[in-house]
Design an enzyme around this catalytic site. Structure first.
Site, short mmCIF file in Angstrom:
data_model
loop_
_atom_site.label_atom_id
_atom_site.label_comp_id
_atom_site.label_asym_id
_atom_site.label_seq_id
_atom_site.Cartn_x
_atom_site.Cartn_y
_atom_site.Cartn_z
N ALA A 165 0.85 -1.01 -0.32
CA ALA A 165 0.11 0.12 -0.08
C ALA A 165 0.78 1.08 -0.16
CB ALA A 165 -0.83 -0.02 1.31
N ASP A 166 0.48 2.35 -0.88
CA ASP A 166 1.15 3.47 -0.91
C ASP A 166 0.35 4.26 0.33
OD1 ASP A 166 3.33 3.81 -3.07
OD2 ASP A 166 1.97 2.19 -3.65
N ARG A 167 -0.95 4.34 0.26
CA ARG A 167 -1.57 4.86 1.32
C ARG A 167 -2.93 4.53 1.72
NH1 ARG A 167 -2.21 11.03 1.95
NH2 ARG A 167 -0.29 11.08 0.68
#
Length: 399
Positions: free
Chosen positions: A262-264
């Site tokens: 996940a990047d965010r």
């Protein structure tokens, strides 16, 4: 570092970053000594992966400070200089929240230094020392975080994978997307760390990895890591995932889970990750495959309530219409001394190239953090207050 792979090599005053655009055929480390060099390294994707981006940005400015880059003479000007460089670095990859979280933390650290009884020179030195210690701490903590994510994720999957997906020996097959291993972190990895943990514990039957178009992080990097670690693995194109799930069901050897990074991750559990993740989540739900997000708590953004508010980075059209790599000779051998860039589409075609997409929380079965596994409650949303109570109290409070 896991398996000896290191995306980042650091000693105080010196930072080297593995140029991942040259992988898997060549190992070359760039020396990064300034914020400008770090910005270029991150923007050009010579380093990528949310944890690694944050680490490189933090350490690069630390090297800059260590080497006398700050000419300020007062504590206030020193902090202003640090702020300005961190704000500049924040623009290199805006979607990855690890970077903004690291910057917020570093700004807080330098403001907490007590300089009341110090002269100007000593005060500046104390502020720089505090910054250096905090940046180095981000680096050293990351591997420990990843090992815990790997352990938590492997345990959850062994307990919660569909029974039909377990072999007679209790082993699982999983699919992963993009690259989330040692090359995207300080070591071990997040989603690929779960795969590593399953393998090291004898619970992995097979790993599948997607090519991850258009930048091919899966075929260039994840496939490289899996081969390097001698993990049984198979590479597929992004568009083969649905067929893979259906085929394995017919063969009575279903895929147990899709495991992604996940990047965010925002407050309700909506998750931004490499483009193609959303499609995998839809396919996984249709085929009864668990969908698991591996994310350190540094990747959780409590300020943003839902995925619709995430800013999605769009990248250059050439990433879809051109490709570069080492030349393969007539004998089939790769010649790393020769590279070529070739067109894969008409160069005048319009291109839409979002780097990420958002997977809705209702398609995600579990979010694995270093503090434990979070699953949806009765409300149908994820609640992160137990894995990050201090940040939850500060940002969300009684909301």
């Amino acid at each position: 570092m896991s398996g000896g792979l290191q995306a980042i090599r650091y000693t105080r005053g010196k930072l080297e970053v593995l140029d991942q655009l040259r992988l898997p055929h060549e190992h070359h480390y760039d020396t990064v000594s300034t914020s400008e060099e770090a910005f270029d390294c991150i923007k050009a994707m010579r380093v990528r992966g949310a944890p690694a981006i944050a680490i490189v940005a933090a350490l690069a400015h630390g090297v800059e400070l260590n080497n006398g880059g700050c000419e300020a003479s007062t504590p206030q000007d020193t902090i202003a200089y640090i702020d300005s460089r961190l704000d500049y670095l924040k623009q290199s990859r805006p979607t990855a929240v690890d970077l903004s979280n690291a910057i917020t933390h570093l700004k807080s650290v330098v403001r907490a230094v007590d300089v009341g009884t110090l002269d100007a020179a000593a005060a500046k030195s104390a502020i720089v020392d505090a910054y250096m210690a905090a940046a180095e701490d981000i680096f050293t903590k990351d591997t420990h975080t990843n090992l815990r994510i790997g352990a938590h994720g492997a345990e959850w999957l062994l307990t919660n994978a569909p029974p039909a997906s377990k072999s007679e020996q209790g082993k699982l097959a999983v699919l992963t997307h993009c690259n989330t291993g040692s090359l995207a972190t300080s070591g071990h990895g997040t989603a690929l760390g779960i795969v590593r943990s399953l393998h090291s514990e004898g619970h992995l039957s097979h790993a599948f990895c997607t090519e991850t178009r258009p930048y091919n992080q899966g075929s260039r990097l994840t496939a490289f890591e899996l081969v390097y670690e001698r993990i049984p693995a198979t590479l597929i194109t992004d568009s083969m995932a649905g067929t893979l799930f259906a085929t394995k069901i017919r063969e009575r050897t279903p895929i147990a889970a899709v495991v992604v990074g996940a990047d965010r991750v925002v407050r309700n559990g909506d998750t931004a990750n490499k483009v193609g993740t959303y499609a995998l989540a839809v396919l996984a739900r249709h085929h009864g495959v668990r969908f698991v997000v591996a994310a350190p708590t540094t990747s959780i953004d409590l300020h943003t309530i839902a995925g619709k508010d995430i800013k999605i980075e769009e990248r250059r059209p050439e990433e879809l219409t051109q490709i570069s790599g080492a030349v393969v000779g007539e004998d089939g051998r790769v010649d790393v001394s020769r590279t070529a860039r070739v067109a894969t589409a008409h160069q005048e075609i319009n291109v839409w190239n979002p780097a990420f997409d958002v997977t809705p929380a209702d398609l995600i079965d579990a979010i694995v953090t270093e503090q434990g596994v979070v699953v949806k409650g009765e409300s149908g949303e994820f609640d992160f207050r137990d894995v990050m109570p201090e940040r939850w109290a500060t940002v969300v409070g009684g909301k």
